[in-house]
Motif scaffolding. Structure first.
Motif, mmCIF file in Angstrom:
data_model
loop_
_atom_site.group_PDB
_atom_site.id
_atom_site.type_symbol
_atom_site.label_atom_id
_atom_site.label_comp_id
_atom_site.label_asym_id
_atom_site.label_seq_id
_atom_site.Cartn_x
_atom_site.Cartn_y
_atom_site.Cartn_z
ATOM 1 N N GLY A 159 -19.832 21.583 -13.845
ATOM 2 C CA GLY A 159 -19.088 22.161 -14.952
ATOM 3 C C GLY A 159 -19.865 22.182 -16.251
ATOM 4 O O GLY A 159 -19.528 22.933 -17.170
ATOM 5 N N THR A 201 -16.601 31.240 -23.914
ATOM 6 C CA THR A 201 -16.220 31.542 -22.529
ATOM 7 C C THR A 201 -15.396 30.445 -21.867
ATOM 8 O O THR A 201 -15.208 30.467 -20.654
ATOM 9 N N ASP A 230 -12.313 29.741 -21.487
ATOM 10 C CA ASP A 230 -11.160 30.150 -20.678
ATOM 11 C C ASP A 230 -11.567 30.964 -19.455
ATOM 12 O O ASP A 230 -10.769 31.138 -18.525
ATOM 13 N N ALA A 231 -12.803 31.445 -19.439
ATOM 14 C CA ALA A 231 -13.254 32.283 -18.321
ATOM 15 C C ALA A 231 -14.134 31.526 -17.319
ATOM 16 O O ALA A 231 -14.418 32.045 -16.240
ATOM 17 N N GLU A 232 -14.576 30.329 -17.669
ATOM 18 C CA GLU A 232 -15.474 29.589 -16.789
ATOM 19 C C GLU A 232 -14.779 29.213 -15.481
ATOM 20 O O GLU A 232 -13.611 28.823 -15.462
ATOM 21 N N ASP A 233 -15.528 29.330 -14.383
ATOM 22 C CA ASP A 233 -15.015 29.004 -13.050
ATOM 23 C C ASP A 233 -15.587 27.644 -12.647
ATOM 24 O O ASP A 233 -16.793 27.512 -12.433
ATOM 25 N N PHE A 234 -14.735 26.641 -12.529
ATOM 26 C CA PHE A 234 -15.186 25.293 -12.172
ATOM 27 C C PHE A 234 -14.875 24.945 -10.716
ATOM 28 O O PHE A 234 -14.805 23.773 -10.348
ATOM 29 N N SER A 235 -14.711 25.951 -9.884
ATOM 30 C CA SER A 235 -14.368 25.742 -8.481
ATOM 31 C C SER A 235 -15.633 25.611 -7.635
ATOM 32 O O SER A 235 -16.755 25.583 -8.144
ATOM 33 N N GLU A 248 -16.985 27.802 -6.105
ATOM 34 C CA GLU A 248 -17.808 28.992 -6.300
ATOM 35 C C GLU A 248 -19.056 28.668 -7.114
ATOM 36 O O GLU A 248 -20.118 29.254 -6.909
ATOM 37 N N ARG A 249 -18.939 27.719 -8.033
ATOM 38 C CA ARG A 249 -20.090 27.338 -8.854
ATOM 39 C C ARG A 249 -21.172 26.682 -7.995
ATOM 40 O O ARG A 249 -22.361 26.875 -8.221
ATOM 41 N N ARG A 308 -22.915 29.452 -5.926
ATOM 42 C CA ARG A 308 -23.927 30.169 -6.714
ATOM 43 C C ARG A 308 -25.236 29.383 -6.744
ATOM 44 O O ARG A 308 -26.324 29.949 -6.565
#
Length: 342
Positions: free
Chosen positions: A84, A129, A131-136, A138-139, A142
């Motif tokens: 994160g 960003t 509110d748009a960050e993806d902490f799942s 998926e990170r 990547r």
């Protein structure tokens, strides 16, 4: 429970690398000296904890780079980098660079989820960003893709006098097989297995069943079995355990008293699930190497292990870590069937 434990093949240790705010170099130097000692004692790996906005290692990749130039054999890992706080592309570049410099000895461990105290730090970390960050997961995916050489750009070739690559450079071919996921839940264990990662399991797990009784070792055992069931390598998939063990064979009476007091203070939290996340903590194991080995052989999850990274306790003195590591390498490891690396 398996009828016999697996032979202990790899022995490592984990350190948080604390430092004094007024003299941070001394604390970092102590960490590097401990890693050098670990190599001399024959340990297979040294792992670094990660702490942001605290007085512990905030940049383990940089510390690994320094350690890589002061050692020649011991593997260097992180347990764990919370993604994160990271940009996966930039982290992939840093990890590959240090892996190249170390001769292929880096074992990056990562985890997901929002940064700790995110509401208080998000304006400094992600001012535009948050509110748009993806902490799942998926990170993590990547990062896996980038480390394993998948394209990071739609462009490659020559532009003017410069040559551009479409994948992260440098590329370290073996690094993708040495990525670890640090997890304490069944979901994390299965996800790590399905994505071909290695699995770090520590002294903290989640008690996910609605009702008890809850046994730490049995919960951890179920995570290991779920991970290996989901992993392409099956029973050969790599798992490492990070319990806190404190051998006292060569400890002074003062050190033994300190260690026993430390463990006693932390024992109440091991009796039942803690907090909204329902975390279960493993008891710290203090005693002679023979006593610790006996307890580990009876531990359902340890019996599934062929590699461990025993966690050094927080806030001890440098000489305490020297004593503990020396006893682990010369007494406890051999009692568990381990042989020091040449």
């Amino acid at each position: 429970m398996p009828s016999t434990p697996r032979p202990l093949r790899k022995l490592g240790f984990l350190t948080i690398g604390l430092f004094d705010e007024t003299d941070p170099r001394r604390g970092h130097e102590s960490t590097l000296e401990i890693i050098e000692l670990g190599e001399r004692l024959g340990f297979d790996s040294a792992w670094l904890r990660h702490r942001h906005l605290q007085y512990g290692i905030s940049s383990p990749v940089a510390v690994m780079a320094a350690a890589s130039q002061r050692t020649s054999r011991i593997e260097l890992g992180t347990a764990v980098i919370p993604l994160g706080w990271e940009n996966p592309l930039r982290l992939a570049e840093d990890l590959a660079t240090v892996d190249i410099l170390s001769g292929g000895r880096v074992n990056p461990g990562v985890s997901v989820g929002p940064p700790m105290h995110f509401d208080e730090v998000k304006e400094a970390l992600y001012p535009d960003t948050a509110d748009a960050e993806d902490f799942s997961y998926e990170r993590v995916r990547r990062l896996l893709d980038l480390v394993r050489g998948k394209p990071a750009s739609d462009f490659s070739g020559v532009q003017g006098f410069e040559v551009f690559s479409d994948r992260v450079q440098p590329h370290s071919p073996g690094l993708g097989r040495r990525l670890w996921y640090g997890g304490g839940s069944l979901g994390s264990a299965r996800w790590a297995g399905e994505h071909g990662m290695n699995f770090l399991t520590s002294s903290v797990v989640k008690a996910e069943a609605a009702e008890g009784p809850y046994d730490f070792a049995d919960i951890q055992f179920s995570h290991i079995r779920a991970f290996r069931a989901a992993h392409p390598d099956g029973e050969d998939a790599r798992v490492s355990q990070g319990l806190v063990v404190i051998p006292t064979d060569s400890a002074s009476p003062q050190q033994r008293a300190k260690y026993e007091a430390y463990a006693a203070k932390r024992t109440p939290r091991t009796a039942s699930p803690q907090g909204p996340a329902r975390l279960m903590f493993a008891p710290d194991i203090v005693g002679t190497s023979a006593e610790i080995a006996e307890q580990l052989r009876a531990h359902a999850a340890f019996r599934e292990m062929d590699e461990v990274a025993f966690a050094l306790p927080f806030s001890f003195d440098h000489e305490d870590y020297v004593q503990i590591l020396t006893d682990i390498a010369t007494k406890l490891g051999p009692a568990l069937g381990w042989k020091p690396a040449a």
